[in-house]
Design a protein around this motif. Structure first.
Motif, mmCIF file in Angstrom:
data_model
loop_
_atom_site.group_PDB
_atom_site.id
_atom_site.type_symbol
_atom_site.label_atom_id
_atom_site.label_comp_id
_atom_site.label_asym_id
_atom_site.label_seq_id
_atom_site.Cartn_x
_atom_site.Cartn_y
_atom_site.Cartn_z
ATOM 1 N N LYS A 1 0.835 -1.206 0.000
ATOM 2 C CA LYS A 1 0.000 0.000 0.000
ATOM 3 C C LYS A 1 0.868 1.253 0.000
ATOM 4 O O LYS A 1 0.612 2.202 -0.757
ATOM 5 C CB LYS A 1 -0.925 0.002 1.217
ATOM 6 C CG LYS A 1 -1.864 1.184 1.265
ATOM 7 C CD LYS A 1 -2.778 1.159 2.468
ATOM 8 C CE LYS A 1 -3.663 2.386 2.467
ATOM 9 N NZ LYS A 1 -4.471 2.496 3.662
ATOM 10 N N GLU A 2 1.915 1.271 0.833
ATOM 11 C CA GLU A 2 2.811 2.429 0.872
ATOM 12 C C GLU A 2 3.538 2.607 -0.461
ATOM 13 O O GLU A 2 3.676 3.732 -0.950
ATOM 14 C CB GLU A 2 3.835 2.258 2.002
ATOM 15 C CG GLU A 2 3.236 2.365 3.388
ATOM 16 C CD GLU A 2 4.203 1.944 4.479
ATOM 17 O OE1 GLU A 2 4.117 2.508 5.584
ATOM 18 O OE2 GLU A 2 5.045 1.040 4.236
ATOM 19 N N ALA A 3 4.006 1.521 -1.034
ATOM 20 C CA ALA A 3 4.688 1.585 -2.327
ATOM 21 C C ALA A 3 3.750 2.127 -3.397
ATOM 22 O O ALA A 3 4.152 2.960 -4.221
ATOM 23 C CB ALA A 3 5.207 0.202 -2.720
ATOM 24 N N ALA A 4 2.505 1.680 -3.371
ATOM 25 C CA ALA A 4 1.522 2.154 -4.346
ATOM 26 C C ALA A 4 1.325 3.664 -4.226
ATOM 27 O O ALA A 4 1.245 4.376 -5.233
ATOM 28 C CB ALA A 4 0.197 1.419 -4.153
ATOM 29 N N GLU A 5 1.280 4.163 -2.997
ATOM 30 C CA GLU A 5 1.115 5.600 -2.781
ATOM 31 C C GLU A 5 2.322 6.377 -3.314
ATOM 32 O O GLU A 5 2.164 7.407 -3.957
ATOM 33 C CB GLU A 5 0.900 5.889 -1.292
ATOM 34 C CG GLU A 5 -0.448 5.407 -0.795
ATOM 35 C CD GLU A 5 -0.583 5.442 0.725
ATOM 36 O OE1 GLU A 5 0.366 5.889 1.424
ATOM 37 O OE2 GLU A 5 -1.638 5.013 1.222
ATOM 38 N N HIS A 6 3.531 5.875 -3.058
ATOM 39 C CA HIS A 6 4.743 6.544 -3.538
ATOM 40 C C HIS A 6 4.828 6.539 -5.060
ATOM 41 O O HIS A 6 5.344 7.490 -5.650
ATOM 42 C CB HIS A 6 5.986 5.868 -2.965
ATOM 43 C CG HIS A 6 6.252 6.187 -1.530
ATOM 44 N ND1 HIS A 6 6.811 7.377 -1.117
ATOM 45 C CD2 HIS A 6 6.027 5.471 -0.409
ATOM 46 C CE1 HIS A 6 6.917 7.378 0.182
ATOM 47 N NE2 HIS A 6 6.450 6.230 0.646
ATOM 48 N N LEU A 7 4.342 5.471 -5.673
ATOM 49 C CA LEU A 7 4.476 5.321 -7.122
ATOM 50 C C LEU A 7 3.245 5.780 -7.903
ATOM 51 O O LEU A 7 3.259 5.791 -9.129
ATOM 52 C CB LEU A 7 4.800 3.861 -7.463
ATOM 53 C CG LEU A 7 6.154 3.390 -6.938
ATOM 54 C CD1 LEU A 7 6.302 1.896 -7.125
ATOM 55 C CD2 LEU A 7 7.273 4.131 -7.637
ATOM 56 N N GLY A 8 2.167 6.111 -7.204
ATOM 57 C CA GLY A 8 0.964 6.586 -7.877
ATOM 58 C C GLY A 8 0.239 5.508 -8.661
ATOM 59 O O GLY A 8 -0.317 5.783 -9.725
ATOM 60 N N VAL A 9 0.296 4.274 -8.138
ATOM 61 C CA VAL A 9 -0.395 3.152 -8.770
ATOM 62 C C VAL A 9 -1.240 2.443 -7.718
ATOM 63 O O VAL A 9 -1.175 2.763 -6.537
ATOM 64 C CB VAL A 9 0.606 2.155 -9.422
ATOM 65 C CG1 VAL A 9 1.398 2.830 -10.527
ATOM 66 C CG2 VAL A 9 1.529 1.543 -8.390
ATOM 67 N N SER A 10 -1.994 1.462 -8.148
ATOM 68 C CA SER A 10 -2.819 0.711 -7.212
ATOM 69 C C SER A 10 -1.990 -0.369 -6.514
ATOM 70 O O SER A 10 -0.936 -0.788 -7.002
ATOM 71 C CB SER A 10 -3.995 0.050 -7.947
ATOM 72 O OG SER A 10 -3.506 -0.945 -8.832
ATOM 73 N N GLN A 11 -2.472 -0.836 -5.373
ATOM 74 C CA GLN A 11 -1.785 -1.902 -4.636
ATOM 75 C C GLN A 11 -1.674 -3.178 -5.473
ATOM 76 O O GLN A 11 -0.617 -3.822 -5.456
ATOM 77 C CB GLN A 11 -2.477 -2.156 -3.293
ATOM 78 C CG GLN A 11 -1.859 -3.248 -2.458
ATOM 79 C CD GLN A 11 -2.337 -4.635 -2.847
ATOM 80 O OE1 GLN A 11 -3.501 -4.830 -3.167
ATOM 81 N NE2 GLN A 11 -1.433 -5.596 -2.844
ATOM 82 N N PRO A 12 -2.713 -3.570 -6.242
ATOM 83 C CA PRO A 12 -2.556 -4.752 -7.089
ATOM 84 C C PRO A 12 -1.420 -4.620 -8.117
ATOM 85 O O PRO A 12 -0.783 -5.611 -8.470
ATOM 86 C CB PRO A 12 -3.917 -4.886 -7.781
ATOM 87 C CG PRO A 12 -4.876 -4.269 -6.817
ATOM 88 C CD PRO A 12 -4.112 -3.110 -6.230
ATOM 89 N N ARG A 13 -1.134 -3.382 -8.572
ATOM 90 C CA ARG A 13 -0.014 -3.185 -9.501
ATOM 91 C C ARG A 13 1.314 -3.516 -8.801
ATOM 92 O O ARG A 13 2.215 -4.095 -9.392
ATOM 93 C CB ARG A 13 0.029 -1.738 -10.023
ATOM 94 C CG ARG A 13 -1.182 -1.323 -10.815
ATOM 95 C CD ARG A 13 -1.325 -2.061 -12.104
ATOM 96 N NE ARG A 13 -0.410 -1.533 -13.097
ATOM 97 C CZ ARG A 13 -0.083 -2.173 -14.213
ATOM 98 N NH1 ARG A 13 -0.560 -3.352 -14.483
ATOM 99 N NH2 ARG A 13 0.737 -1.634 -15.066
ATOM 100 N N ILE A 14 1.421 -3.152 -7.536
ATOM 101 C CA ILE A 14 2.629 -3.470 -6.762
ATOM 102 C C ILE A 14 2.735 -4.975 -6.585
ATOM 103 O O ILE A 14 3.816 -5.554 -6.701
ATOM 104 C CB ILE A 14 2.628 -2.741 -5.399
ATOM 105 C CG1 ILE A 14 2.556 -1.226 -5.581
ATOM 106 C CG2 ILE A 14 3.844 -3.150 -4.571
ATOM 107 C CD1 ILE A 14 3.700 -0.627 -6.394
ATOM 108 N N SER A 15 1.621 -5.619 -6.339
ATOM 109 C CA SER A 15 1.612 -7.077 -6.232
ATOM 110 C C SER A 15 2.108 -7.707 -7.523
ATOM 111 O O SER A 15 2.920 -8.641 -7.513
ATOM 112 C CB SER A 15 0.200 -7.576 -5.896
ATOM 113 O OG SER A 15 0.171 -8.985 -5.840
ATOM 114 N N ASN A 16 1.638 -7.195 -8.663
ATOM 115 C CA ASN A 16 2.099 -7.691 -9.967
ATOM 116 C C ASN A 16 3.608 -7.508 -10.129
ATOM 117 O O ASN A 16 4.298 -8.378 -10.645
ATOM 118 C CB ASN A 16 1.368 -6.984 -11.113
ATOM 119 C CG ASN A 16 -0.057 -7.441 -11.261
ATOM 120 O OD1 ASN A 16 -0.415 -8.548 -10.898
ATOM 121 N ND2 ASN A 16 -0.898 -6.576 -11.806
#
Length: 101
Positions: free
Chosen positions: A48-63
């Motif tokens: 969730k934190e990574a998604a916020e820093h990168l401006g993407v959704s949490q599922p994108r970080i999971s991918n």
């Protein structure tokens, strides 16, 4: 019994394509994904934190973390790296002589 020698590959992407240009793009995208995932880990961010820093959704970080290379274009990965303060130095290597364009 006849034994067949197995073909060796420099990396797993050579199994997917013999096209040198596609191989190069796959390798580059993979390296970019690795850099992003390594940065997420080194910062101790949750997805969730990574998604916020990168401006993407949490599922994108999971991918990303699961290595789903086909889900990301080179441009999207470059945009994520820029948000992580990476810079780029692009080098071009001319084709070897004798290769038809």
């Amino acid at each position: 019994m006849k034994m067949h020698k197995m073909k060796t590959h420099k990396n797993a992407f050579e199994i997917l394509t013999l096209d040198p240009s596609k191989l190069c793009l796959l390798e580059n995208r993979s390296e970019m994904m690795d850099a992003i995932v390594d940065t997420i880990k080194s910062n101790g961010w949750t997805q969730k934190e990574a998604a916020e820093h990168l401006g993407v959704s949490q599922p994108r970080i999971s991918n990303l973390k699961n290595g789903r290379l086909s889900k990301f274009s080179a441009m999207m990965l470059m945009n994520m790296l820029v948000k992580l303060d990476f810079t780029f130095q692009i080098n071009f290597t001319p084709p070897k002589l004798g290769i038809k364009q």
